[in-house]
Design a protein around this motif. Structure first.
Motif, PDB file in Angstrom:
ATOM      1  N   ALA A 148       0.980  -1.157  -0.031  1.00 17.45           N
ATOM      2  CA  ALA A 148       0.317  -0.028   0.051  1.00 17.45           C
ATOM      3  C   ALA A 148       0.889   1.200   0.142  1.00 17.45           C
ATOM      4  N   VAL A 149       0.329   2.245  -0.774  1.00 18.64           N
ATOM      5  CA  VAL A 149       1.546   3.520  -1.100  1.00 18.64           C
ATOM      6  C   VAL A 149       0.503   4.913  -1.023  1.00 18.64           C
ATOM      7  N   GLY A 150       1.363   5.580  -0.313  1.00 20.75           N
ATOM      8  CA  GLY A 150       0.569   6.838  -0.167  1.00 20.75           C
ATOM      9  C   GLY A 150       1.183   7.626   0.914  1.00 20.75           C
ATOM     10  N   TYR A 151       0.455   8.519   1.779  1.00 16.60           N
ATOM     11  CA  TYR A 151       0.970   9.285   2.769  1.00 16.60           C
ATOM     12  C   TYR A 151       0.359   8.959   3.992  1.00 16.60           C
ATOM     13  N   ARG A 152       1.238   9.029   4.966  1.00 20.06           N
ATOM     14  CA  ARG A 152       0.854   8.752   6.598  1.00 20.06           C
ATOM     15  C   ARG A 152      -0.227   9.817   7.015  1.00 20.06           C
ATOM     16  N   SER A 153      -1.071   9.196   7.711  1.00 17.72           N
ATOM     17  CA  SER A 153      -2.073   9.992   8.509  1.00 17.72           C
ATOM     18  C   SER A 153      -1.376  10.663   9.515  1.00 17.72           C
ATOM     19  N   ALA A 154      -1.520  11.791   9.917  1.00 16.41           N
ATOM     20  CA  ALA A 154      -1.093  12.471  11.174  1.00 16.41           C
ATOM     21  C   ALA A 154      -1.762  11.858  12.469  1.00 16.41           C
ATOM     22  N   SER A 155      -2.494  11.072  12.622  1.00 11.96           N
ATOM     23  CA  SER A 155      -2.938  10.331  13.636  1.00 11.96           C
ATOM     24  C   SER A 155      -2.415   8.988  13.521  1.00 11.96           C
ATOM     25  N   ASP A 156      -1.713   8.442  12.822  1.00 13.65           N
ATOM     26  CA  ASP A 156      -0.867   7.170  12.765  1.00 13.65           C
ATOM     27  C   ASP A 156       0.374   7.322  14.021  1.00 13.65           C
ATOM     28  N   ARG A 157      -0.012   6.695  15.342  1.00 18.22           N
ATOM     29  CA  ARG A 157       1.067   6.956  16.200  1.00 18.22           C
ATOM     30  C   ARG A 157       2.505   6.199  16.002  1.00 18.22           C
ATOM     31  N   TYR A 158       2.332   5.273  15.261  1.00 16.55           N
ATOM     32  CA  TYR A 158       3.465   4.362  14.883  1.00 16.55           C
ATOM     33  C   TYR A 158       4.478   5.314  14.252  1.00 16.55           C
ATOM     34  N   ALA A 159       4.024   6.332  13.223  1.00 23.79           N
ATOM     35  CA  ALA A 159       5.008   7.057  12.628  1.00 23.79           C
ATOM     36  C   ALA A 159       6.274   7.726  13.436  1.00 23.79           C
ATOM     37  N   ALA A 160       5.767   8.188  14.871  1.00 21.33           N
ATOM     38  CA  ALA A 160       6.763   8.735  15.856  1.00 21.33           C
ATOM     39  C   ALA A 160       7.698   7.812  16.666  1.00 21.33           C
ATOM     40  N   LEU A 161       7.018   6.394  16.484  1.00 25.45           N
ATOM     41  CA  LEU A 161       8.111   5.483  17.371  1.00 25.45           C
ATOM     42  C   LEU A 161       9.281   5.379  16.787  1.00 25.45           C
ATOM     43  N   PRO A 162      10.427   5.202  17.714  1.00 23.74           N
ATOM     44  CA  PRO A 162      11.737   4.625  17.225  1.00 23.74           C
ATOM     45  C   PRO A 162      11.628   3.658  16.428  1.00 23.74           C
ATOM     46  N   LYS A 163      12.374   3.591  15.374  1.00 20.98           N
ATOM     47  CA  LYS A 163      12.656   2.255  14.719  1.00 20.98           C
ATOM     48  C   LYS A 163      13.300   1.362  15.380  1.00 20.98           C
ATOM     49  N   VAL A 164      12.839   0.123  15.659  1.00 17.34           N
ATOM     50  CA  VAL A 164      13.424  -1.067  16.265  1.00 17.34           C
ATOM     51  C   VAL A 164      14.386  -2.230  15.244  1.00 17.34           C
ATOM     52  N   ARG A 165      15.644  -2.085  15.342  1.00 18.43           N
ATOM     53  CA  ARG A 165      16.409  -2.947  14.542  1.00 18.43           C
ATOM     54  C   ARG A 165      17.498  -3.313  15.567  1.00 18.43           C
ATOM     55  N   PHE A 166      17.884  -4.789  15.282  1.00 22.47           N
ATOM     56  CA  PHE A 166      19.045  -5.373  15.955  1.00 22.47           C
ATOM     57  C   PHE A 166      20.378  -4.532  15.516  1.00 22.47           C
ATOM     58  N   LEU A 167      21.202  -4.510  16.577  1.00 23.78           N
ATOM     59  CA  LEU A 167      22.605  -4.004  16.278  1.00 23.78           C
ATOM     60  C   LEU A 167      23.345  -4.574  15.161  1.00 23.78           C
ATOM     61  N   GLN A 168      24.264  -3.578  14.370  1.00 28.65           N
ATOM     62  CA  GLN A 168      24.886  -4.337  13.297  1.00 28.65           C
ATOM     63  C   GLN A 168      25.656  -5.474  13.682  1.00 28.65           C
ATOM     64  N   GLU A 169      26.323  -5.505  14.814  1.00 33.53           N
ATOM     65  CA  GLU A 169      27.103  -6.579  15.276  1.00 33.53           C
ATOM     66  C   GLU A 169      26.493  -7.826  15.209  1.00 33.53           C
ATOM     67  N   ARG A 170      25.032  -7.673  15.242  1.00 38.62           N
ATOM     68  CA  ARG A 170      24.262  -9.158  15.281  1.00 38.62           C
ATOM     69  C   ARG A 170      23.933  -9.515  14.058  1.00 38.62           C
ATOM     70  N   LEU A 171      23.823  -8.383  13.196  1.00 37.14           N
ATOM     71  CA  LEU A 171      23.258  -8.909  11.819  1.00 37.14           C
ATOM     72  C   LEU A 171      24.295  -8.872  10.638  1.00 37.14           C
ATOM     73  N   ILE A 172      25.621  -8.290  10.918  1.00 34.98           N
ATOM     74  CA  ILE A 172      26.501  -8.301   9.992  1.00 34.98           C
ATOM     75  C   ILE A 172      27.627  -9.128  10.344  1.00 34.98           C
ATOM     76  N   VAL A 173      28.345  -9.782   9.439  1.00 31.16           N
ATOM     77  CA  VAL A 173      29.180 -10.764   9.779  1.00 31.16           C
ATOM     78  C   VAL A 173      30.232 -10.616   8.760  1.00 31.16           C
ATOM     79  N   HIS A 174      31.640  -9.988   9.245  1.00 34.66           N
ATOM     80  CA  HIS A 174      32.820  -9.918   8.175  1.00 34.66           C
ATOM     81  C   HIS A 174      33.468 -11.035   8.173  1.00 34.66           C
ATOM     82  N   VAL A 175      33.925 -11.498   6.950  1.00 33.93           N
ATOM     83  CA  VAL A 175      34.792 -12.676   6.821  1.00 33.93           C
ATOM     84  C   VAL A 175      36.104 -12.195   6.312  1.00 33.93           C
TER      85      VAL A 175
END
Length: 219
Positions: A192-219
């Motif tokens: 679904a594509v468009g523009y966020r509603s001003a009432s979408d509370r999820y827009a202001a939440l911090p983005k949750v991602r694992f740290l790079q150390e967990r997701l990226i391995v250098h060989v």
């Protein structure tokens, strides 16, 4: 098209941090025609294995069709509220005819004889078509469509357009409503594509991602 300057790293990361899976769209704000044409071209520029592009992108803007699709999407509001809905569909049975279509297009675009592409054809048929069952080819095509979806999400973010990738729907019903089976495709995912509603509370939440150390391995 002439090559352009690379996007600044800070801008790229800024837009990727800005984007999120939009839960509430502003139903009154639509994507303008030029921006949408750019996004459609971005869809066609997605990478695929062997360049075979085993997909179909169904852009649904008809409100009546989207109203039919919403129950098949567990009632999710994005289906009808977003400016545009893109259904990512994959080939159900990739055959030598699909390879031949790609070879013919390659010859036309690159200005070379079809016969000069015999080695490429043999590699594609021998590697992707001949040794695989229909189900294996269908699975391969579905995985390929995920590349196009990821590319589309990033491109939308770069243009300041919100998007929500979705797998919560019933493909058989989508295929029936959109007539995909008759075309040799099946629905795999939605966006679904468009523009966020001003009432979408999820827009202001911090983005949750694992740290790079967990997701990226250098060989």
């Amino acid at each position: 098209m002439k090559p352009s300057q690379p996007v600044p790293a800070e801008q790229l990361l800024g837009q990727l941090h800005w984007r999120y899976a939009t839960k509430q769209f502003d139903p009154d704000r639509k994507i303008d025609a030029h921006t949408w044409s750019v996004l459609e071209e971005a869809l066609t520029l997605a990478a695929s294995s062997g360049g075979l592009q085993p997909w179909l992108f169904v852009v649904v803007t008809d409100p009546n069709v989207r109203a039919k699709l919403q129950p098949a999407s567990f009632g999710q509001p994005q289906i009808v509220a977003a400016s545009h809905l893109v259904v990512f569909a994959a080939r159900t049975d990739l055959t030598e005819a699909d390879v031949d279509a790609h070879i013919a297009r390659t010859a036309a675009v690159q200005g070379v004889p079809i016969d000069a592409l015999g080695q490429l054809r043999g590699m594609l048929v021998g590697g992707l078509v001949a040794p695989r069952s229909v189900e294996q080819r269908k699975t391969w095509a579905a995985k390929q469509s995920g590349i196009a979806l990821g590319n589309f999400l990033a491109c939308a973010a770069m243009l300041g357009v919100d998007a929500c990738p979705m797998e919560g729907f019933m493909p058989p019903q989508y295929d029936e409503i959109l007539g995909l089976a008759a075309k040799g495709y099946t629905s795999v995912s939605l966006c679904a594509v468009g523009y966020r509603s001003a009432s979408d509370r999820y827009a202001a939440l911090p983005k949750v991602r694992f740290l790079q150390e967990r997701l990226i391995v250098h060989v």
